[in-house]
Design a protein around this motif. Sequence first.
Motif, PDB file in Angstrom:
ATOM      1  N   GLU A 110      37.058  37.509  32.936  1.00 45.93           N
ATOM      2  CA  GLU A 110      37.255  38.952  32.969  1.00 45.93           C
ATOM      3  C   GLU A 110      38.162  39.315  31.796  1.00 45.93           C
ATOM      4  OE1 GLU A 110      38.897  40.660  36.733  1.00 45.93           O
ATOM      5  OE2 GLU A 110      40.129  41.694  35.255  1.00 45.93           O
ATOM      6  N   TRP A 111      37.691  40.199  30.930  1.00 46.33           N
ATOM      7  CA  TRP A 111      38.408  40.506  29.689  1.00 46.33           C
ATOM      8  C   TRP A 111      39.107  41.847  29.794  1.00 46.33           C
ATOM      9  CZ3 TRP A 111      39.037  36.762  26.231  1.00 46.33           C
ATOM     10  CH2 TRP A 111      38.182  35.668  26.321  1.00 46.33           C
ATOM     11  N   LEU A 112      40.412  41.809  29.538  1.00 46.52           N
ATOM     12  CA  LEU A 112      41.236  43.014  29.615  1.00 46.52           C
ATOM     13  C   LEU A 112      41.922  43.225  28.269  1.00 46.52           C
ATOM     14  CD1 LEU A 112      42.347  45.099  31.772  1.00 46.52           C
ATOM     15  CD2 LEU A 112      44.414  43.681  31.773  1.00 46.52           C
ATOM     16  N   HIS A 113      41.911  44.469  27.788  1.00 50.53           N
ATOM     17  CA  HIS A 113      42.597  44.735  26.519  1.00 50.53           C
ATOM     18  C   HIS A 113      44.102  44.527  26.696  1.00 50.53           C
ATOM     19  CE1 HIS A 113      44.021  46.750  22.882  1.00 50.53           C
ATOM     20  NE2 HIS A 113      42.817  46.470  22.393  1.00 50.53           N
ATOM     21  N   VAL A 114      44.708  43.944  25.676  1.00 46.42           N
ATOM     22  CA  VAL A 114      46.140  43.608  25.753  1.00 46.42           C
ATOM     23  C   VAL A 114      47.004  44.852  26.008  1.00 46.42           C
ATOM     24  CG1 VAL A 114      46.443  43.722  23.218  1.00 46.42           C
ATOM     25  CG2 VAL A 114      47.956  42.259  24.588  1.00 46.42           C
ATOM     26  N   ALA A 115      46.549  46.017  25.543  1.00 49.71           N
ATOM     27  CA  ALA A 115      47.328  47.247  25.794  1.00 49.71           C
ATOM     28  C   ALA A 115      47.332  47.583  27.277  1.00 49.71           C
ATOM     29  CB  ALA A 115      46.748  48.410  24.991  1.00 49.71           C
ATOM     30  N   LYS A 132      58.637  49.712  38.493  1.00 52.31           N
ATOM     31  CA  LYS A 132      58.417  50.142  39.878  1.00 52.31           C
ATOM     32  C   LYS A 132      58.080  49.021  40.871  1.00 52.31           C
ATOM     33  CE  LYS A 132      55.186  53.438  39.293  1.00 52.31           C
ATOM     34  NZ  LYS A 132      54.384  54.610  39.504  1.00 52.31           N
ATOM     35  N   GLY A 133      57.882  47.793  40.354  1.00 52.87           N
ATOM     36  CA  GLY A 133      57.492  46.705  41.247  1.00 52.87           C
ATOM     37  C   GLY A 133      58.612  46.367  42.224  1.00 52.87           C
ATOM     38  N   ARG A 134      58.213  45.858  43.389  1.00 54.42           N
ATOM     39  CA  ARG A 134      59.208  45.475  44.396  1.00 54.42           C
ATOM     40  C   ARG A 134      59.673  44.042  44.150  1.00 54.42           C
ATOM     41  NH1 ARG A 134      56.847  45.212  49.537  1.00 54.42           N
ATOM     42  NH2 ARG A 134      54.792  45.351  48.585  1.00 54.42           N
ATOM     43  N   ALA A 135      60.968  43.806  44.310  1.00 55.48           N
ATOM     44  CA  ALA A 135      61.536  42.473  44.081  1.00 55.48           C
ATOM     45  C   ALA A 135      60.845  41.434  44.959  1.00 55.48           C
ATOM     46  CB  ALA A 135      63.027  42.496  44.369  1.00 55.48           C
ATOM     47  N   GLY A 136      60.566  40.277  44.374  1.00 55.02           N
ATOM     48  CA  GLY A 136      59.970  39.171  45.125  1.00 55.02           C
ATOM     49  C   GLY A 136      58.464  39.264  45.253  1.00 55.02           C
ATOM     50  N   GLN A 137      57.863  40.278  44.611  1.00 57.39           N
ATOM     51  CA  GLN A 137      56.415  40.477  44.757  1.00 57.39           C
ATOM     52  C   GLN A 137      55.635  39.954  43.541  1.00 57.39           C
ATOM     53  OE1 GLN A 137      54.769  42.026  47.534  1.00 57.39           O
ATOM     54  NE2 GLN A 137      56.782  41.498  48.358  1.00 57.39           N
ATOM     55  N   ILE A 138      54.370  39.664  43.815  1.00 57.33           N
ATOM     56  CA  ILE A 138      53.411  39.284  42.763  1.00 57.33           C
ATOM     57  C   ILE A 138      52.468  40.469  42.584  1.00 57.33           C
ATOM     58  CG2 ILE A 138      51.520  37.685  42.188  1.00 57.33           C
ATOM     59  CD1 ILE A 138      52.889  35.762  44.312  1.00 57.33           C
ATOM     60  N   TYR A 139      52.146  40.796  41.339  1.00 52.57           N
ATOM     61  CA  TYR A 139      51.199  41.888  41.068  1.00 52.57           C
ATOM     62  C   TYR A 139      50.100  41.410  40.123  1.00 52.57           C
ATOM     63  CZ  TYR A 139      54.657  44.987  43.150  1.00 52.57           C
ATOM     64  OH  TYR A 139      55.536  45.581  44.032  1.00 52.57           O
ATOM     65  N   HIS A 140      48.864  41.657  40.504  1.00 51.85           N
ATOM     66  CA  HIS A 140      47.736  41.344  39.622  1.00 51.85           C
ATOM     67  C   HIS A 140      47.540  42.460  38.599  1.00 51.85           C
ATOM     68  CE1 HIS A 140      45.602  38.495  42.666  1.00 51.85           C
ATOM     69  NE2 HIS A 140      46.655  37.956  42.087  1.00 51.85           N
ATOM     70  N   ILE A 141      47.245  42.061  37.372  1.00 59.33           N
ATOM     71  CA  ILE A 141      46.890  43.023  36.327  1.00 59.33           C
ATOM     72  C   ILE A 141      45.526  42.594  35.795  1.00 59.33           C
ATOM     73  CG2 ILE A 141      47.557  44.066  34.134  1.00 59.33           C
ATOM     74  CD1 ILE A 141      50.466  43.320  34.779  1.00 59.33           C
ATOM     75  N   GLY A 142      44.526  43.391  36.146  1.00 60.37           N
ATOM     76  CA  GLY A 142      43.161  43.028  35.755  1.00 60.37           C
ATOM     77  C   GLY A 142      42.331  44.288  35.675  1.00 60.37           C
ATOM     78  N   ARG A 172      34.843  30.538  37.201  1.00 59.24           N
ATOM     79  CA  ARG A 172      35.016  31.996  37.231  1.00 59.24           C
ATOM     80  C   ARG A 172      36.416  32.331  37.748  1.00 59.24           C
ATOM     81  NH1 ARG A 172      33.874  35.714  41.574  1.00 59.24           N
ATOM     82  NH2 ARG A 172      33.667  37.834  40.757  1.00 59.24           N
ATOM     83  N   TYR A 173      37.004  33.379  37.194  1.00 56.87           N
ATOM     84  CA  TYR A 173      38.260  33.937  37.707  1.00 56.87           C
ATOM     85  C   TYR A 173      37.980  35.384  38.094  1.00 56.87           C
ATOM     86  CZ  TYR A 173      40.281  30.256  34.641  1.00 56.87           C
ATOM     87  OH  TYR A 173      40.589  29.087  34.001  1.00 56.87           O
ATOM     88  N   ALA A 174      38.634  35.877  39.150  1.00 58.07           N
ATOM     89  CA  ALA A 174      38.457  37.298  39.510  1.00 58.07           C
ATOM     90  C   ALA A 174      39.635  37.776  40.343  1.00 58.07           C
ATOM     91  CB  ALA A 174      37.159  37.489  40.290  1.00 58.07           C
ATOM     92  N   LEU A 175      40.362  38.745  39.817  1.00 57.46           N
ATOM     93  CA  LEU A 175      41.561  39.277  40.476  1.00 57.46           C
ATOM     94  C   LEU A 175      41.260  40.593  41.177  1.00 57.46           C
ATOM     95  CD1 LEU A 175      44.203  38.943  37.585  1.00 57.46           C
ATOM     96  CD2 LEU A 175      43.986  37.475  39.607  1.00 57.46           C
TER      97      LEU A 175
END
Length: 325
Positions: free
Chosen positions: A211-216, A228-238, A275-278
């Motif tokens: 899955e290709w995401l632009h660096v911006a 804004k993220g909550r401490a101790g959390q994981i966030y996917h960016i995809g 394959r990867y998928a978030l």
Amino acid sequence: MRILVTGGAGFIGSEFVRGLLARGPDRVTVLDALTYSGNTANLAPVADRGGYTFVAGDIRDIDTVDQVMPGHDVVVHFAAESHVDRSIDGAGPFVSTNVLGTQVLLDAALKHGVGRFVHISTDEVYGSIEDGEWSEEQNLAPSSPYSASKAASDLLALAYHRTHGMDVVVTRCSNNYGPYQHAEKLIPLFVTRLLQGRQVPLYGDGSNVREWLHVADHCRGIELVMHKGRAGQIYHIGGGTELTNRELTGRLLDACGATWGSVEHVTDRKGHDRRYALSIEKTREELGYAPQVPFDEGLAQTVAWYRANRGWWQPEGGDAPVIRG
Ligand code: NAD
């Protein structure tokens, strides 16, 4: 805010720093060892900005990190050995920089009371998935020494939150593309070779999906998590565009005016994830994240950048190893 960016002379870190300094009032210190993949030219557009400091140094060097860390509100930790193929050839630098280097930074951030530690990671920590998408709760099952070292550093970062109450957030992103990416990675390798009229190597039958995401878009997501993220959390960016390597190769051939005659099929990478998928549901709902760069537009801009900036890649493009990111 005073932000320490490790690995800020690399592909993604430099995009992040250029964006921060172009837009805002933040003060930014870059700590980068300038390995083969770090390049101060990536930061040239902001080198004269007020509030920007560059420190050439290694994140594994306890004394250097101890000197640089005080006074920063946030650490955004990009520095890593980042190329899967290199980790297959030799895992030592990956464990050393990605795991031990992260531990040195975490210790210094804890000691000096840094407000927030943003640890940048990858979808590759989950291994491979045939169908569907991973949530942030998915167990880790990394396949390569690169992804295993990233998984170890993710766990270490999260452990500093649980053990010490440190404000740590972890991001995991899909494959990035865009300008300033080292010519060892798939898209710039293919583009720089095709622009020189050379052959490009396609692994196996080319059916692996990325899955290709632009660096911006990645950096947009990191800024949201940082603020804004909550401490101790994981966030996917995809939320990028899913393509087989064969489909991507077709797009790159078209963009560079080349044909399938330029493609050489080579033996598949050892342990090659299929394959990867978030899932980006959590990041979208909690933080309002949404990618903005359409793939065709981003790819055309990226190819145009490599066409226009031969001086940036020409010295290395010829010697780049056989690929893929
Ligand atoms: P990159 O290889 O372009 O840049 C890495 C930077 O880290 C370089 O500037 C290098 O000089 C520096 N560095 C390496 N070892 C160091 C050390 N010991 N001390 C200080 N600096 C050191 O990598 P990238 O593609 O920009 O990736 C940045 C981060 O994002 C990495 O943590 C990577 O795992 C993660 N990531 C990358 C992608 C991708 O598609 N490229 C996707 C998801 C996550």
